[in-house]
Design a protein around this motif. Structure first.
Motif, PDB file in Angstrom:
ATOM      1  N   GLY A  53       0.814  -1.213   0.000  1.00  0.00           N
ATOM      2  CA  GLY A  53       0.000   0.000   0.000  1.00  0.00           C
ATOM      3  C   GLY A  53       0.843   1.256   0.000  1.00  0.00           C
ATOM      4  O   GLY A  53       1.994   1.265   0.446  1.00  0.00           O
ATOM      5  N   SER A  54       0.252   2.347  -0.506  1.00  0.00           N
ATOM      6  CA  SER A  54       0.975   3.611  -0.633  1.00  0.00           C
ATOM      7  C   SER A  54       0.852   4.484   0.608  1.00  0.00           C
ATOM      8  O   SER A  54       1.387   5.585   0.639  1.00  0.00           O
ATOM      9  CB  SER A  54       0.436   4.383  -1.842  1.00  0.00           C
ATOM     10  N   GLY A  55       0.149   3.999   1.635  1.00  0.00           N
ATOM     11  CA  GLY A  55      -0.086   4.807   2.824  1.00  0.00           C
ATOM     12  C   GLY A  55      -1.438   5.475   2.828  1.00  0.00           C
ATOM     13  O   GLY A  55      -1.859   6.031   3.838  1.00  0.00           O
ATOM     14  N   SER A  56      -2.141   5.433   1.688  1.00  0.00           N
ATOM     15  CA  SER A  56      -3.462   6.046   1.593  1.00  0.00           C
ATOM     16  C   SER A  56      -4.512   5.156   2.244  1.00  0.00           C
ATOM     17  O   SER A  56      -4.369   3.929   2.266  1.00  0.00           O
ATOM     18  CB  SER A  56      -3.837   6.273   0.123  1.00  0.00           C
ATOM     19  N   PRO A  57      -5.591   5.751   2.759  1.00  0.00           N
ATOM     20  CA  PRO A  57      -6.713   4.930   3.220  1.00  0.00           C
ATOM     21  C   PRO A  57      -7.279   4.113   2.064  1.00  0.00           C
ATOM     22  O   PRO A  57      -7.273   4.553   0.911  1.00  0.00           O
ATOM     23  CB  PRO A  57      -7.729   5.971   3.716  1.00  0.00           C
ATOM     24  N   THR A  58      -7.765   2.923   2.365  1.00  0.00           N
ATOM     25  CA  THR A  58      -8.359   2.066   1.338  1.00  0.00           C
ATOM     26  C   THR A  58      -9.857   1.963   1.579  1.00  0.00           C
ATOM     27  O   THR A  58     -10.301   1.717   2.701  1.00  0.00           O
ATOM     28  CB  THR A  58      -7.740   0.658   1.360  1.00  0.00           C
ATOM     29  N   TRP A  59     -10.616   2.189   0.521  1.00  0.00           N
ATOM     30  CA  TRP A  59     -12.070   2.048   0.601  1.00  0.00           C
ATOM     31  C   TRP A  59     -12.443   0.634   0.199  1.00  0.00           C
ATOM     32  O   TRP A  59     -12.030   0.148  -0.853  1.00  0.00           O
ATOM     33  CB  TRP A  59     -12.754   3.056  -0.318  1.00  0.00           C
ATOM     34  N   ILE A  60     -13.227  -0.047   1.033  1.00  0.00           N
ATOM     35  CA  ILE A  60     -13.662  -1.404   0.741  1.00  0.00           C
ATOM     36  C   ILE A  60     -14.750  -1.331  -0.322  1.00  0.00           C
ATOM     37  O   ILE A  60     -15.838  -0.794  -0.084  1.00  0.00           O
ATOM     38  CB  ILE A  60     -14.199  -2.114   2.006  1.00  0.00           C
ATOM     39  N   CYS A  61     -14.446  -1.836  -1.500  1.00  0.00           N
ATOM     40  CA  CYS A  61     -15.369  -1.741  -2.623  1.00  0.00           C
ATOM     41  C   CYS A  61     -16.741  -2.306  -2.263  1.00  0.00           C
ATOM     42  O   CYS A  61     -16.844  -3.366  -1.638  1.00  0.00           O
ATOM     43  CB  CYS A  61     -14.811  -2.495  -3.830  1.00  0.00           C
ATOM     44  N   GLY A  83     -10.225   1.507   5.417  1.00  0.00           N
ATOM     45  CA  GLY A  83      -9.152   0.986   6.252  1.00  0.00           C
ATOM     46  C   GLY A  83      -7.943   1.895   6.216  1.00  0.00           C
ATOM     47  O   GLY A  83      -7.537   2.368   5.152  1.00  0.00           O
ATOM     48  N   LEU A  84      -7.360   2.152   7.377  1.00  0.00           N
ATOM     49  CA  LEU A  84      -6.186   3.012   7.479  1.00  0.00           C
ATOM     50  C   LEU A  84      -4.924   2.168   7.599  1.00  0.00           C
ATOM     51  O   LEU A  84      -4.954   1.046   8.120  1.00  0.00           O
ATOM     52  CB  LEU A  84      -6.298   3.931   8.697  1.00  0.00           C
ATOM     53  N   GLU A  85      -3.821   2.717   7.131  1.00  0.00           N
ATOM     54  CA  GLU A  85      -2.537   2.039   7.287  1.00  0.00           C
ATOM     55  C   GLU A  85      -2.213   1.943   8.781  1.00  0.00           C
ATOM     56  O   GLU A  85      -2.360   2.926   9.514  1.00  0.00           O
ATOM     57  CB  GLU A  85      -1.438   2.805   6.561  1.00  0.00           C
ATOM     58  N   PRO A  86      -1.792   0.773   9.263  1.00  0.00           N
ATOM     59  CA  PRO A  86      -1.510   0.618  10.698  1.00  0.00           C
ATOM     60  C   PRO A  86      -0.213   1.312  11.107  1.00  0.00           C
ATOM     61  O   PRO A  86       0.858   0.707  11.143  1.00  0.00           O
ATOM     62  CB  PRO A  86      -1.425  -0.903  10.873  1.00  0.00           C
ATOM     63  N   THR A  87      -0.313   2.600  11.410  1.00  0.00           N
ATOM     64  CA  THR A  87       0.840   3.382  11.859  1.00  0.00           C
ATOM     65  C   THR A  87       0.489   4.075  13.169  1.00  0.00           C
ATOM     66  O   THR A  87      -0.686   4.240  13.519  1.00  0.00           O
ATOM     67  CB  THR A  87       1.228   4.449  10.815  1.00  0.00           C
ATOM     68  N   THR A  88       1.519   4.506  13.881  1.00  0.00           N
ATOM     69  CA  THR A  88       1.276   5.225  15.142  1.00  0.00           C
ATOM     70  C   THR A  88       0.578   6.553  14.876  1.00  0.00           C
ATOM     71  O   THR A  88      -0.214   7.019  15.702  1.00  0.00           O
ATOM     72  CB  THR A  88       2.611   5.468  15.867  1.00  0.00           C
ATOM     73  N   GLU A  89       0.867   7.172  13.712  1.00  0.00           N
ATOM     74  CA  GLU A  89       0.212   8.439  13.387  1.00  0.00           C
ATOM     75  C   GLU A  89      -1.292   8.246  13.208  1.00  0.00           C
ATOM     76  O   GLU A  89      -2.094   9.050  13.709  1.00  0.00           O
ATOM     77  CB  GLU A  89       0.816   9.036  12.115  1.00  0.00           C
ATOM     78  N   ASN A  90      -1.682   7.191  12.499  1.00  0.00           N
ATOM     79  CA  ASN A  90      -3.112   6.952  12.304  1.00  0.00           C
ATOM     80  C   ASN A  90      -3.788   6.509  13.596  1.00  0.00           C
ATOM     81  O   ASN A  90      -4.961   6.812  13.832  1.00  0.00           O
ATOM     82  CB  ASN A  90      -3.321   5.907  11.208  1.00  0.00           C
TER      83      ASN A  90
END
Length: 454
Positions: A115-123, A132-139
């Protein structure tokens, strides 16, 4: 007399092998240069790998990753079929993120490793939008800082903006079916945790606003002419272009609108709620860019405007170098969802600003997968038809697909490339094969769609 003759003969004998060696080195260098150029300019028939199709899309600097197959959502009601617009961006706590659609597999959803770090929309989630958000401490901190009532925006591909209010945050088991339930209009944000659970944030649907459409041509105000919109009286001083800031796509520039707003009402005005949009001469619309606005004379406008006060601000936009005129329409709306708006027609002469001395022409001559099928090899030419040197750096090139941003393995010759006026540079790019059937190559504002990768 015999000694000088011997010395002369010895010098001649030494000169012959030295001259011969230099000649051999020159021949070898010419041969290597010929073979290198021949390799870079070889035709598709000579490639040992698998050829793919390249389609030149349009000379533009903007990239839109291709949605995965099957992601299009169609609502069927009797004889009427309606295609549902896809989410394109998410705004949480004044931070905006581009949204990438994704098709979950049979095992459920997980954030893609590539993934590019962008949120992903479940089609397919179009009642309860699930992202879905990338699992990072910032998010993780982003969700933790949400408070009940905080506004979250979701922009759709047709220009509609959906507004939501944050309600609650909870933990749920990974791929809990209840998270994806499509019974109530809402927004659900999910974040994977280390213990195979999810952090789930839900926000209730509030309202939607359609994109602002400027009134018909001929009814717009002119720069310097005050226009009252509710309790706001807005005046455009001028519009001008500036060079784009660092990190902006190649082939783009800033267009800046310098304006003032007077509060002619009795209550304070919230400048954070102003909506400002730019439309070019062929109907393309551009969203407000905080980075571009901060590059203007007055910077971004924010905070409250007291009754009777006048403030100045800059509305900035990232636009292509080939921005179409002859007029631009700037539209000001005092608050989201308001039907009141002011439109100002700003004259614009294409190419009237400070132009770079170089002008690039890009042509892709070949693209194919290597014999192992794990590398995408792209060959092409860059011509400088201007009167100043052209430098091409890594951030001037990108390869994107629904699988994310491509990983560049090799650039030949090594970057940066410098192309002198009137010269043409033969190039080769080698990327890891994208995990998608189609990819988009952007190079100096030119876009090429590469098909047949799967």
């Amino acid at each position: 007399m015999s000694e000088p003759t011997s010395t002369t003969r010895r010098s001649c004998l030494l000169f012959v092998p030295i001259a011969g060696g230099v000649l051999l080195l020159l021949i070898a260098a010419v041969l290597m240069l010929y073979l290198g150029i021949k390799h870079l300019s070889s035709s598709r028939e000579d490639n040992p790998g698998m050829p793919v199709e390249v389609v030149r899309v349009t000379p533009t600097a903007f990239i839109s990753p291709t949605p995965p197959p099957g992601c299009e959502t169609i609502i069927d009601s009797g004889n009427v079929q309606v295609t549902v617009p896809l989410p394109t961006s998410l705004t949480v706590s004044d931070e905006s993120f581009a949204v990438a659609p994704i098709m979950p597999d049979q095992m459920g959803w997980t954030y893609p490793a590539a993934g590019s770090g962008s949120p992903t929309w479940i089609c397919g989630t179009v009642v309860n939008y699930v992202l879905g958000l990338e699992p990072t401490t910032e998010n993780e901190a982003l969700l933790a800082n949400l408070r009940p009532g905080d506004e979250i925006k979701l922009d759709l591909s047709n220009g509609t903006v959906l507004l939501f209010r944050f309600v609650e945050r909870r933990e749920a088991a990974a791929n809990d079916p209840g998270v994806f339930a499509q019974f109530h209009p809402r927004l659900t944000l999910i974040l994977e945790m280390d213990d195979d659970s999810w952090q789930v944030a839900t926000a209730d649907y509030v309202a939607e606003t359609e994109p602002v459409q400027p009134p018909p041509s001929g009814t717009e105000a002119q720069p310097g002419q005050p226009v009252r919109v509710g309790d706001a009286q807005v005046t455009v001083a001028r519009g001008h272009i500036e060079s784009a800031g660092e990190g902006q796509p190649a082939g783009t520039m800033y267009y800046l609108v310098e304006f003032s707003v007077e509060n002619v009402g009795t209550a304070p005005l919230n400048a954070n709620g102003f909506a400002m949009q730019l439309q070019d001469g062929v109907g393309n619309q551009y969203a407000l860019s905080p980075a571009a606005s901060d590059a203007g004379e007055h910077g971004s406008l924010s905070g409250e405007i007291a009754s009777g006060a006048t403030v100045e601000g800059t509305a900035g936009y990232v636009v292509p170098d080939a921005l179409a005129g002859p007029t631009l329409v700037w539209t000001f709306t005092p608050q989201p969802g308001s039907e009141l708006h002011a439109s100002v027609s700003i004259p614009y002469e294409a190419g009237g600003g400070e132009e770079p001395g170089y002008q690039a022409e890009v042509n892709i001559t070949d693209a194919f997968l290597n014999s192992g099928g794990d590398l995408l090899i792209i060959e092409g030419e860059i011509s400088n038809v201007g009167d100043a040197p052209l430098t091409v750096e890594l951030n001037d090139i990108s390869l994107t697909s629904s699988g994310g941003t491509g990983s560049l393995r090799v650039a030949a010759p090594p970057l940066p490339w410098t192309v002198q006026p009137g010269q043409t540079q033969v190039i080769e790019l080698q990327y890891e094969k994208p995990a998608a059937p189609t990819a988009l190559l952007a190079l100096l504002g030119y876009s090429f769609e590469i098909q047949g990768l799967q």
